[in-house]
Write a protein that holds these residues in place. Sequence first.
Motif, PDB file in Angstrom:
ATOM      1  N   ARG A 183       0.845  -1.209   0.000  1.00  0.00           N
ATOM      2  CA  ARG A 183       0.000   0.000   0.000  1.00  0.00           C
ATOM      3  C   ARG A 183       0.875   1.252   0.000  1.00  0.00           C
ATOM      4  O   ARG A 183       0.594   2.222  -0.713  1.00  0.00           O
ATOM      5  CB  ARG A 183      -0.928  -0.015   1.218  1.00  0.00           C
ATOM      6  N   PHE A 219       1.093   3.932  -3.116  1.00  0.00           N
ATOM      7  CA  PHE A 219       0.790   5.338  -2.843  1.00  0.00           C
ATOM      8  C   PHE A 219       1.809   6.243  -3.550  1.00  0.00           C
ATOM      9  O   PHE A 219       1.449   7.219  -4.218  1.00  0.00           O
ATOM     10  CB  PHE A 219       0.794   5.580  -1.329  1.00  0.00           C
ATOM     11  N   ARG A 258       1.305   8.375  -7.477  1.00  0.00           N
ATOM     12  CA  ARG A 258       1.447   9.829  -7.500  1.00  0.00           C
ATOM     13  C   ARG A 258       2.747  10.278  -8.184  1.00  0.00           C
ATOM     14  O   ARG A 258       3.072  11.458  -8.210  1.00  0.00           O
ATOM     15  CB  ARG A 258       1.356  10.395  -6.073  1.00  0.00           C
ATOM     16  N   ASP A 259       3.483   9.285  -8.674  1.00  0.00           N
ATOM     17  CA  ASP A 259       4.743   9.602  -9.360  1.00  0.00           C
ATOM     18  C   ASP A 259       5.655  10.417  -8.434  1.00  0.00           C
ATOM     19  O   ASP A 259       6.235  11.434  -8.827  1.00  0.00           O
ATOM     20  CB  ASP A 259       4.435  10.396 -10.646  1.00  0.00           C
ATOM     21  N   GLN A 277      10.386  10.364  -7.667  1.00  0.00           N
ATOM     22  CA  GLN A 277      11.370  11.368  -8.077  1.00  0.00           C
ATOM     23  C   GLN A 277      11.805  12.272  -6.913  1.00  0.00           C
ATOM     24  O   GLN A 277      12.876  12.858  -6.928  1.00  0.00           O
ATOM     25  CB  GLN A 277      10.796  12.246  -9.208  1.00  0.00           C
ATOM     26  N   MET A 312      -2.476   5.796   6.137  1.00  0.00           N
ATOM     27  CA  MET A 312      -2.447   5.728   4.675  1.00  0.00           C
ATOM     28  C   MET A 312      -3.832   6.088   4.114  1.00  0.00           C
ATOM     29  O   MET A 312      -3.925   6.741   3.073  1.00  0.00           O
ATOM     30  CB  MET A 312      -2.018   4.337   4.202  1.00  0.00           C
ATOM     31  N   GLU A 313      -4.863   5.696   4.830  1.00  0.00           N
ATOM     32  CA  GLU A 313      -6.232   6.035   4.423  1.00  0.00           C
ATOM     33  C   GLU A 313      -6.379   7.554   4.373  1.00  0.00           C
ATOM     34  O   GLU A 313      -6.882   8.118   3.385  1.00  0.00           O
ATOM     35  CB  GLU A 313      -7.215   5.422   5.437  1.00  0.00           C
ATOM     36  N   LYS A 314      -5.917   8.224   5.426  1.00  0.00           N
ATOM     37  CA  LYS A 314      -6.007   9.690   5.468  1.00  0.00           C
ATOM     38  C   LYS A 314      -5.131  10.309   4.370  1.00  0.00           C
ATOM     39  O   LYS A 314      -5.554  11.251   3.691  1.00  0.00           O
ATOM     40  CB  LYS A 314      -5.565  10.208   6.840  1.00  0.00           C
ATOM     41  N   ASN A 315      -3.930   9.769   4.192  1.00  0.00           N
ATOM     42  CA  ASN A 315      -3.025  10.298   3.167  1.00  0.00           C
ATOM     43  C   ASN A 315      -3.640  10.187   1.771  1.00  0.00           C
ATOM     44  O   ASN A 315      -3.526  11.113   0.953  1.00  0.00           O
ATOM     45  CB  ASN A 315      -1.691   9.547   3.188  1.00  0.00           C
ATOM     46  N   GLU A 316      -4.278   9.042   1.495  1.00  0.00           N
ATOM     47  CA  GLU A 316      -4.872   8.847   0.175  1.00  0.00           C
ATOM     48  C   GLU A 316      -5.977   9.872  -0.093  1.00  0.00           C
ATOM     49  O   GLU A 316      -6.135  10.344  -1.221  1.00  0.00           O
ATOM     50  CB  GLU A 316      -5.386   7.398   0.034  1.00  0.00           C
ATOM     51  N   TYR A 323      -4.286  13.485  -0.516  1.00  0.00           N
ATOM     52  CA  TYR A 323      -3.505  13.620  -1.739  1.00  0.00           C
ATOM     53  C   TYR A 323      -4.120  12.803  -2.877  1.00  0.00           C
ATOM     54  O   TYR A 323      -3.528  11.823  -3.330  1.00  0.00           O
ATOM     55  CB  TYR A 323      -2.059  13.150  -1.496  1.00  0.00           C
ATOM     56  N   PRO A 324      -5.323  13.197  -3.353  1.00  0.00           N
ATOM     57  CA  PRO A 324      -5.925  12.425  -4.459  1.00  0.00           C
ATOM     58  C   PRO A 324      -4.983  12.411  -5.668  1.00  0.00           C
ATOM     59  O   PRO A 324      -4.357  13.430  -5.973  1.00  0.00           O
ATOM     60  CB  PRO A 324      -7.218  13.199  -4.776  1.00  0.00           C
ATOM     61  N   VAL A 325      -4.893  11.247  -6.307  1.00  0.00           N
ATOM     62  CA  VAL A 325      -3.950  11.076  -7.423  1.00  0.00           C
ATOM     63  C   VAL A 325      -4.093  12.166  -8.482  1.00  0.00           C
ATOM     64  O   VAL A 325      -3.094  12.751  -8.921  1.00  0.00           O
ATOM     65  CB  VAL A 325      -4.096   9.680  -8.075  1.00  0.00           C
ATOM     66  N   ALA A 352      -2.536  15.371  -6.996  1.00  0.00           N
ATOM     67  CA  ALA A 352      -1.188  15.335  -6.413  1.00  0.00           C
ATOM     68  C   ALA A 352      -0.111  14.757  -7.329  1.00  0.00           C
ATOM     69  O   ALA A 352       1.084  14.888  -7.041  1.00  0.00           O
ATOM     70  CB  ALA A 352      -1.227  14.535  -5.116  1.00  0.00           C
ATOM     71  N   LYS A 353      -0.535  14.129  -8.423  1.00  0.00           N
ATOM     72  CA  LYS A 353       0.431  13.396  -9.245  1.00  0.00           C
ATOM     73  C   LYS A 353       1.567  14.285  -9.738  1.00  0.00           C
ATOM     74  O   LYS A 353       1.335  15.341 -10.339  1.00  0.00           O
ATOM     75  CB  LYS A 353      -0.267  12.720 -10.422  1.00  0.00           C
ATOM     76  N   GLY A 354       2.795  13.845  -9.476  1.00  0.00           N
ATOM     77  CA  GLY A 354       3.975  14.545  -9.986  1.00  0.00           C
ATOM     78  C   GLY A 354       4.332  15.820  -9.225  1.00  0.00           C
ATOM     79  O   GLY A 354       5.323  16.481  -9.545  1.00  0.00           O
ATOM     80  N   LYS A 355       3.537  16.191  -8.222  1.00  0.00           N
ATOM     81  CA  LYS A 355       3.816  17.426  -7.483  1.00  0.00           C
ATOM     82  C   LYS A 355       4.120  17.128  -6.017  1.00  0.00           C
ATOM     83  O   LYS A 355       3.499  16.256  -5.416  1.00  0.00           O
ATOM     84  CB  LYS A 355       2.581  18.353  -7.508  1.00  0.00           C
ATOM     85  N   ASN A 356       5.032  17.924  -5.431  1.00  0.00           N
ATOM     86  CA  ASN A 356       5.347  17.722  -4.021  1.00  0.00           C
ATOM     87  C   ASN A 356       4.688  18.769  -3.133  1.00  0.00           C
ATOM     88  O   ASN A 356       5.088  18.992  -1.997  1.00  0.00           O
ATOM     89  CB  ASN A 356       6.870  17.727  -3.798  1.00  0.00           C
ATOM     90  N   LYS A 412       2.265  20.582  -0.577  1.00  0.00           N
ATOM     91  CA  LYS A 412       1.608  20.111   0.646  1.00  0.00           C
ATOM     92  C   LYS A 412       0.086  20.158   0.429  1.00  0.00           C
ATOM     93  O   LYS A 412      -0.428  21.001  -0.309  1.00  0.00           O
ATOM     94  CB  LYS A 412       2.017  20.983   1.835  1.00  0.00           C
TER      95      LYS A 412
END
Lengths: 106, 106, 106, 106
Positions: free
Chosen positions: A8, A12, A16-17, A20, B84-88, B91-93, B96-100, B102
Motif C-alpha cells: 500500500r 501510494f 502519484r509519481d 522522483q 495511509m487512508e487519510k493520506n490517500e 492527496y488524491p492522485v 497530487a500526481k507529480g507534485k510535491n 503540501k
Amino acid sequence: MNPVTIERIRKFTEDRDWDQFHSPANLAKSIVIEAGELLECFQWSENEFEIENVKEELADVIVYCRNLLDKLGLDEDENVNEKMEKNEKKYPVDKAKGKNTKYDKL
Amino acid sequence: MNPVTIERIRKFTEDRDWDQFHSPANLAKSIVIEAGELLECFQWSENEFEIENVKEELADVIVYCRNLLDKLGLDEDENVNEKMEKNEKKYPVDKAKGKNTKYDKL
Amino acid sequence: MNPVTIERIRKFTEDRDWDQFHSPANLAKSIVIEAGELLECFQWSENEFEIENVKEELADVIVYCRNLLDKLGLDEDENVNEKMEKNEKKYPVDKAKGKNTKYDKL
Amino acid sequence: MNPVTIERIRKFTEDRDWDQFHSPANLAKSIVIEAGELLECFQWSENEFEIENVKEELADVIVYCRNLLDKLGLDEDENVNEKMEKNEKKYPVDKAKGKNTKYDKL
C-alpha cells in the motif's frame, strides 16, 4: 509490517509519481520533520498527550522509514538485527542494567 | 518486522531493565535524536553519503518506533493503514500526481 | 550578539573556506542536527542535565542560526521583531494567558 | 540582539504567564520542533524555498534560543565565544580548510 501494508505504501508513491522526490537525503529530512511533529505532542508536557495525534505522527515517521528502506534496497529485519547485535555489545547487561548512561560513559 | 526481531528488541529492553526510561515522551525525544543523527549523514551533501552510517542510524529510528508502538499498545499495520487512508484522501492522485505540494496548498 | 562575536563567527567560516558548504538548506539541516544534540541532554530526564553539554549544544545552534541570517542577508532584530509582531497577534494576552494551547485551538 | 528586542521577547512570555512552561527541557524540545519546521522549507528541494517561511521559522528558533539563554542565566556572547574557542581548536585552519570533514576524522 505485513506485505499488504508495505505494498500500500509503495503503490501510494507510484500512483502519484513521487519516487522522483524520494532521494535518500529528502527521505532523511522527511523522517526528521515528522519526528519533530511527533515530539510536538509532548512539547509542554511529558505526561499528557493527545493519543490520536501521537498515532498519526508515529505512522508518518514509520512510513518514511519504509520509503528509505526501499530506496536503499534494505531488508528491515537484516538492518535491525545488524544494529541490535552492535547494541547488545555496546550495552552489556551486567554494565548497563537499570542505567540510562550512554555507552561511552559505561 | 518479523516476530523474532520484535522479540529481540523487547528482550534487549527487558534484560537491561530499561522500560522505566521508555515513557512515550522519552521515546519521542529518542526518535528525533536518532533522526537527527540520520540526517547528519547528509549534512553537507545530498548525493554522497556513507551507506553504513545511514543503515545504522535508520535502524536506530526504527527500533525506537517499535519501542513506542509497544509502549502505546499499537499494532503497526493498523496504525499505518489508518494513516495511509487519510493520506490517500489528502492527496488524491488526480491533484497530487507529480507534485510535491503540501495538501493544504493543492 | 556583540559585533566582535559576529565577526569571530564570520572569520571562522572564511578562514576555513567553508562558505561553499553553507547553502541555506545545509544550514537548516545543521540547525536541526545541533538541536537534536541539545535535546539529547534531556533524553532520559526532564529535570537533570549536564549544564556544560547544554551550553555547548545551545551555542552550536545559535552559531548556525547566525550563519543562516548572514547567508540570507537578514538583520536579526528585524527578523525577530517581524515574528514577535505576528506572535503577539496570534496569542492575545486575554486568550492565551496561563495556557500553552496552540493558536489554532485558542 | 538589541536590548529592545530581548525585552520584547521577555515581556511576551511574562504578559502571558508562560514562564511556567519554559523548563530547559521544554525549551530544548521547542528548539527542535521549530528547527524541523525550518527544515520543512527545504524538504523536497535544496535550491528552491519560500523566503518568507524560512524567515519565520528561523525567527522561531532564535526566539526559543533566547528563552533558553535567559532560563539558564547565560550571556549569549560568553556562551558563543566559549564554543568558538573550542571550534577553532577542533578545526585548525591548516587541517580543515576547504573540507567538511568532522573533527574526529581530520
